[in-house]
Design a protein around this motif. Structure first.
Motif, PDB file in Angstrom:
ATOM      1  N   THR A 119       0.842  -1.194   0.000  1.00 62.71           N
ATOM      2  CA  THR A 119       0.000   0.000   0.000  1.00 62.71           C
ATOM      3  C   THR A 119       0.878   1.244   0.000  1.00 62.71           C
ATOM      4  N   PHE A 120       0.515   2.232  -0.812  1.00 60.75           N
ATOM      5  CA  PHE A 120       1.307   3.455  -0.957  1.00 60.75           C
ATOM      6  C   PHE A 120       0.427   4.668  -0.676  1.00 60.75           C
ATOM      7  N   GLY A 121       0.941   5.595   0.133  1.00 61.25           N
ATOM      8  CA  GLY A 121       0.247   6.850   0.383  1.00 61.25           C
ATOM      9  C   GLY A 121       0.934   7.968  -0.370  1.00 61.25           C
ATOM     10  N   LEU A 122       0.190   8.659  -1.229  1.00 66.39           N
ATOM     11  CA  LEU A 122       0.790   9.620  -2.160  1.00 66.39           C
ATOM     12  C   LEU A 122       0.113  10.987  -2.086  1.00 66.39           C
ATOM     13  N   ARG A 123       0.766  11.977  -2.662  1.00 67.43           N
ATOM     14  CA  ARG A 123       0.195  13.303  -2.845  1.00 67.43           C
ATOM     15  C   ARG A 123       1.068  14.087  -3.815  1.00 67.43           C
ATOM     16  N   TYR A 147      -1.044  30.975 -14.057  1.00 65.00           N
ATOM     17  CA  TYR A 147      -0.718  29.556 -13.976  1.00 65.00           C
ATOM     18  C   TYR A 147      -1.899  28.766 -13.432  1.00 65.00           C
ATOM     19  N   ASN A 148      -2.100  27.582 -13.983  1.00 66.41           N
ATOM     20  CA  ASN A 148      -3.119  26.649 -13.528  1.00 66.41           C
ATOM     21  C   ASN A 148      -2.452  25.513 -12.758  1.00 66.41           C
ATOM     22  N   THR A 149      -2.970  25.227 -11.585  1.00 66.08           N
ATOM     23  CA  THR A 149      -2.433  24.132 -10.786  1.00 66.08           C
ATOM     24  C   THR A 149      -3.423  22.979 -10.760  1.00 66.08           C
ATOM     25  N   TYR A 150      -2.912  21.777 -10.989  1.00 67.63           N
ATOM     26  CA  TYR A 150      -3.701  20.547 -10.967  1.00 67.63           C
ATOM     27  C   TYR A 150      -3.240  19.732  -9.767  1.00 67.63           C
ATOM     28  N   CYS A 151      -4.187  19.343  -8.912  1.00 68.24           N
ATOM     29  CA  CYS A 151      -3.836  18.694  -7.646  1.00 68.24           C
ATOM     30  C   CYS A 151      -4.417  17.290  -7.552  1.00 68.24           C
ATOM     31  N   SER A 152      -3.720  16.428  -6.836  1.00 63.07           N
ATOM     32  CA  SER A 152      -4.242  15.098  -6.552  1.00 63.07           C
ATOM     33  C   SER A 152      -5.448  15.214  -5.632  1.00 63.07           C
ATOM     34  N   MET A 153      -6.356  14.246  -5.745  1.00 61.36           N
ATOM     35  CA  MET A 153      -7.573  14.229  -4.941  1.00 61.36           C
ATOM     36  C   MET A 153      -7.625  12.967  -4.101  1.00 61.36           C
ATOM     37  N   THR A 207      -5.282  22.702  -3.181  1.00 63.20           N
ATOM     38  CA  THR A 207      -4.413  22.054  -2.197  1.00 63.20           C
ATOM     39  C   THR A 207      -4.353  20.564  -2.518  1.00 63.20           C
ATOM     40  N   PRO A 208      -3.174  20.019  -2.806  1.00 66.69           N
ATOM     41  CA  PRO A 208      -3.086  18.582  -3.101  1.00 66.69           C
ATOM     42  C   PRO A 208      -3.606  17.753  -1.938  1.00 66.69           C
ATOM     43  N   GLU A 209      -4.344  16.707  -2.261  1.00 75.11           N
ATOM     44  CA  GLU A 209      -4.915  15.836  -1.240  1.00 75.11           C
ATOM     45  C   GLU A 209      -4.236  14.467  -1.271  1.00 75.11           C
ATOM     46  N   ASN A 210      -4.198  13.827  -0.117  1.00 73.45           N
ATOM     47  CA  ASN A 210      -3.620  12.488  -0.017  1.00 73.45           C
ATOM     48  C   ASN A 210      -4.461  11.486  -0.804  1.00 73.45           C
ATOM     49  N   HIS A 211      -3.786  10.570  -1.480  1.00 74.17           N
ATOM     50  CA  HIS A 211      -4.498   9.448  -2.085  1.00 74.17           C
ATOM     51  C   HIS A 211      -3.687   8.177  -1.870  1.00 74.17           C
ATOM     52  N   THR A 212      -4.362   7.043  -1.916  1.00 77.21           N
ATOM     53  CA  THR A 212      -3.768   5.749  -1.580  1.00 77.21           C
ATOM     54  C   THR A 212      -3.850   4.804  -2.771  1.00 77.21           C
ATOM     55  N   GLU A 213      -2.782   4.054  -2.980  1.00 77.20           N
ATOM     56  CA  GLU A 213      -2.771   3.017  -4.008  1.00 77.20           C
ATOM     57  C   GLU A 213      -2.474   1.673  -3.355  1.00 77.20           C
ATOM     58  N   ILE A 214      -3.211   0.668  -3.774  1.00 81.06           N
ATOM     59  CA  ILE A 214      -2.962  -0.708  -3.334  1.00 81.06           C
ATOM     60  C   ILE A 214      -2.509  -1.493  -4.559  1.00 81.06           C
ATOM     61  N   LEU A 215      -1.301  -2.009  -4.497  1.00 83.86           N
ATOM     62  CA  LEU A 215      -0.760  -2.774  -5.614  1.00 83.86           C
ATOM     63  C   LEU A 215      -1.008  -4.257  -5.392  1.00 83.86           C
TER      64      LEU A 215
END
Length: 305
Positions: free
Chosen positions: A145-149, A162-168, A189-197
């Motif tokens: 499991t990975f926690g990303l942002r 400038y346009n900013t694109y953020c994780s959700m 504001t970038p938000e935390n997201h999780t990936e399960i491999l």
């Protein structure tokens, strides 16, 4: 202090800078297409104050559909680290297995959670000293499991701003996990997201997954190779046979050709810097706009002192 004593104490003062293992969202793409993706800074161009100066239209004209960046957050749980004198993953016609027969464990725990993007991570000391030897490979065992942002900022063609694109967050990730765009003073504001491999297999056009526990050798930026194996969480780290069995990910790193890790009586300690700078965060583009963020493999750098 004598070198051997110092090494026993400090072999696991591992320097981990900006990230660790990211085989999740885009591992299938890298494997299926058999390519090492470009860094965004190479594909799009240099940044100014952390912002890309090209517009979405210009990025689209460059045919940038995927590239790699640096994540702002990269959280994993580390269970074990080790050095090996030969590849620890054995490949046969029908299966792959992990073995530590030619390895020495340099750290083991029940699981140490760490945000590797934050810099240094304190790990338990090794019980004893690695044998003096030439180590061509290293391995790491982590929870799958990975926690990303993260975020990306590009130029607006109409306003010059400038346009900013953020994780959700995870619940917002239905095919796209980018807010984009937010502009001017109201930057997102970038938000935390999780990936399960839980597979390295492919996904067909109907969303049906093919299970594959093995990620074959992939060349790394600057040299060396990385591969991985998905396993159960048992003591033998048995190779998983389906997605439901996956609990651990074993990353294996082959050092640059001609540059193995050599430990001898004169070695005082070992540092392993694991970096995702410019390479650990995958970004997918649509029409020149970032539409998805995910993890990518990282690069280890070994040095003895």
């Amino acid at each position: 202090m004598k070198p051997k004593q110092y090494l026993m104490k400090n072999i696991n003062s591992i320097l981990i800078g900006f990230g660790l293992l990211g085989f999740a969202s885009f591992a299938n793409t890298a494997k299926a297409d058999e390519f090492t993706p470009d860094k965004c800074i190479d594909a799009i161009g240099e940044k100014v104050d952390g912002k890309y100066t090209k517009t979405a239209a210009q990025i689209n004209n460059l045919n940038v559909f995927f590239c790699t960046e640096t994540p702002e957050r990269f959280e994993i749980t580390i269970h074990e680290l080790g050095l090996c004198t030969s590849p620890p993953i054995t490949i046969t016609e029908n299966s792959e297995t992990f073995s530590k027969d030619n390895c020495v464990t340099t750290m083991a725990s029940d699981g140490i959670a760490a945000d590797l993007a934050s810099g240094l991570v304190a790990l338990p000391s090794m019980d004893g000293r690695p044998e003096s030897n030439t180590y061509s490979h290293a391995y790491i065992i982590i929870t799958n499991t990975f926690g990303l942002r993260g975020s990306v900022t590009i130029k607006d063609a109409n306003t010059g701003a400038y346009n900013t694109y953020c994780s959700m967050t995870d619940e917002d990730q239905f095919g796209s996990n980018s807010t984009g765009p937010t502009t001017g003073g109201s930057l997102c504001t970038p938000e935390n997201h999780t990936e399960i491999l839980d597979t390295f297999g492919s996904t067909d056009e109907n969303g049906v997954h093919t299970f594959d526990a093995y990620f074959p050798d992939e060349s790394m930026d600057g040299g060396g190779k990385v591969s991985a194996l998905l396993t159960k969480g048992d003591a033998n780290l048995t190779t998983a046979q389906n997605q439901g069995e996956v609990e651990r990910l074993i990353g294996v790193f082959e050092t640059n050709s001609g540059s193995p890790v050599v430990i001898n009586d004169a070695t005082n300690g070992l540092e392993m810097e694991l970096t995702v700078t410019d390479i650990g965060y995958g970004i997918a583009f649509g029409g020149g706009e970032p539409i998805y963020f995910g993890s990518m493999p990282f690069k280890p750098i070994f040095s003895t002192f």
